[in-house]
Design a protein around this motif. Structure first.
Motif, PDB file in Angstrom:
ATOM      1  N   GLU A 119      40.046 -28.055 -36.030  1.00  0.00           N
ATOM      2  CA  GLU A 119      40.842 -27.865 -34.830  1.00  0.00           C
ATOM      3  C   GLU A 119      41.803 -27.100 -34.804  1.00  0.00           C
ATOM      4  OE1 GLU A 119      41.764 -32.193 -34.067  1.00  0.00           O
ATOM      5  OE2 GLU A 119      39.548 -32.617 -34.396  1.00  0.00           O
ATOM      6  N   LEU A 120      42.667 -26.922 -35.804  1.00  0.00           N
ATOM      7  CA  LEU A 120      43.777 -26.028 -36.277  1.00  0.00           C
ATOM      8  C   LEU A 120      43.213 -24.653 -36.088  1.00  0.00           C
ATOM      9  CD1 LEU A 120      45.994 -27.947 -38.515  1.00  0.00           C
ATOM     10  CD2 LEU A 120      46.548 -27.623 -36.187  1.00  0.00           C
ATOM     11  N   ASN A 121      42.297 -24.375 -36.661  1.00  0.00           N
ATOM     12  CA  ASN A 121      41.395 -23.034 -36.788  1.00  0.00           C
ATOM     13  C   ASN A 121      41.019 -22.748 -35.391  1.00  0.00           C
ATOM     14  OD1 ASN A 121      42.214 -22.427 -39.343  1.00  0.00           O
ATOM     15  ND2 ASN A 121      40.395 -23.467 -39.963  1.00  0.00           N
ATOM     16  N   LEU A 122      40.699 -23.434 -34.546  1.00  0.00           N
ATOM     17  CA  LEU A 122      40.216 -23.097 -33.288  1.00  0.00           C
ATOM     18  C   LEU A 122      41.352 -23.118 -32.400  1.00  0.00           C
ATOM     19  CD1 LEU A 122      37.759 -22.618 -31.287  1.00  0.00           C
ATOM     20  CD2 LEU A 122      37.562 -24.927 -30.813  1.00  0.00           C
ATOM     21  N   LEU A 123      42.319 -23.824 -32.478  1.00  0.00           N
ATOM     22  CA  LEU A 123      43.614 -23.445 -31.615  1.00  0.00           C
ATOM     23  C   LEU A 123      44.304 -22.228 -31.882  1.00  0.00           C
ATOM     24  CD1 LEU A 123      45.333 -26.909 -31.760  1.00  0.00           C
ATOM     25  CD2 LEU A 123      44.482 -25.797 -29.660  1.00  0.00           C
ATOM     26  N   ALA A 124      44.235 -21.676 -33.182  1.00  0.00           N
ATOM     27  CA  ALA A 124      44.671 -20.507 -33.682  1.00  0.00           C
ATOM     28  C   ALA A 124      44.004 -19.306 -33.069  1.00  0.00           C
ATOM     29  CB  ALA A 124      44.786 -20.338 -35.019  1.00  0.00           C
ATOM     30  N   GLN A 125      42.700 -19.688 -32.352  1.00  0.00           N
ATOM     31  CA  GLN A 125      42.198 -18.315 -31.903  1.00  0.00           C
ATOM     32  C   GLN A 125      42.669 -18.057 -30.575  1.00  0.00           C
ATOM     33  OE1 GLN A 125      37.780 -18.341 -32.764  1.00  0.00           O
ATOM     34  NE2 GLN A 125      38.242 -19.650 -34.418  1.00  0.00           N
ATOM     35  N   THR A 171      51.231 -24.870 -33.932  1.00  0.00           N
ATOM     36  CA  THR A 171      50.196 -24.316 -34.803  1.00  0.00           C
ATOM     37  C   THR A 171      50.796 -23.137 -35.464  1.00  0.00           C
ATOM     38  OG1 THR A 171      48.356 -25.535 -33.917  1.00  0.00           O
ATOM     39  CG2 THR A 171      47.767 -23.896 -35.332  1.00  0.00           C
ATOM     40  N   GLN A 172      51.151 -22.095 -34.253  1.00  0.00           N
ATOM     41  CA  GLN A 172      51.535 -21.009 -34.765  1.00  0.00           C
ATOM     42  C   GLN A 172      52.950 -21.003 -35.643  1.00  0.00           C
ATOM     43  OE1 GLN A 172      51.823 -18.804 -31.165  1.00  0.00           O
ATOM     44  NE2 GLN A 172      49.703 -18.098 -31.274  1.00  0.00           N
ATOM     45  N   LYS A 173      53.625 -21.905 -35.343  1.00  0.00           N
ATOM     46  CA  LYS A 173      54.951 -22.133 -36.148  1.00  0.00           C
ATOM     47  C   LYS A 173      54.723 -22.506 -37.441  1.00  0.00           C
ATOM     48  CE  LYS A 173      58.127 -22.799 -32.189  1.00  0.00           C
ATOM     49  NZ  LYS A 173      58.984 -23.799 -31.719  1.00  0.00           N
ATOM     50  N   LEU A 174      53.702 -23.556 -37.495  1.00  0.00           N
ATOM     51  CA  LEU A 174      53.434 -24.028 -38.877  1.00  0.00           C
ATOM     52  C   LEU A 174      52.628 -23.004 -39.838  1.00  0.00           C
ATOM     53  CD1 LEU A 174      52.861 -26.403 -40.988  1.00  0.00           C
ATOM     54  CD2 LEU A 174      50.929 -26.766 -39.759  1.00  0.00           C
TER      55      LEU A 174
END
Length: 78
Positions: A10-16, A69-72
């Motif tokens: 989910e995090l990887n998808l959000l990062a896209q 997510t980007q901040k993390l």
């Protein structure tokens, strides 16, 4: 508590998702995307973070999640 494989997908998808525009979205093609990516999109849709179960656009909550997510990601890579 460690991140589960599902949470990482989910995090990887959000990062896209592009963070600079709410007019740009993504499409997850069920026939060609990895099964964990398809599941991640469906879960993010069910949680109200994206507009379609196969991607679409970020909702306001999704935009906030992408920002976090980007901040993390920035913290972990600095």
């Amino acid at each position: 508590m460690p991140f589960s494989a599902d949470h990482l997908a989910e995090l990887n998808l959000l990062a896209q998702f592009p963070s600079t525009s709410n007019q740009a979205g993504i499409k997850v093609h069920a026939q060609t995307a990895a099964p964990e990516t398809v599941r991640a999109a469906e879960t993010l849709f069910a949680r109200g973070l994206i507009s379609q179960k196969d991607g679409g656009y970020l909702t306001p909550l999704g935009a906030e999640a992408v920002e976090l997510t980007q901040k993390l990601q920035s913290i972990l890579t600095s």
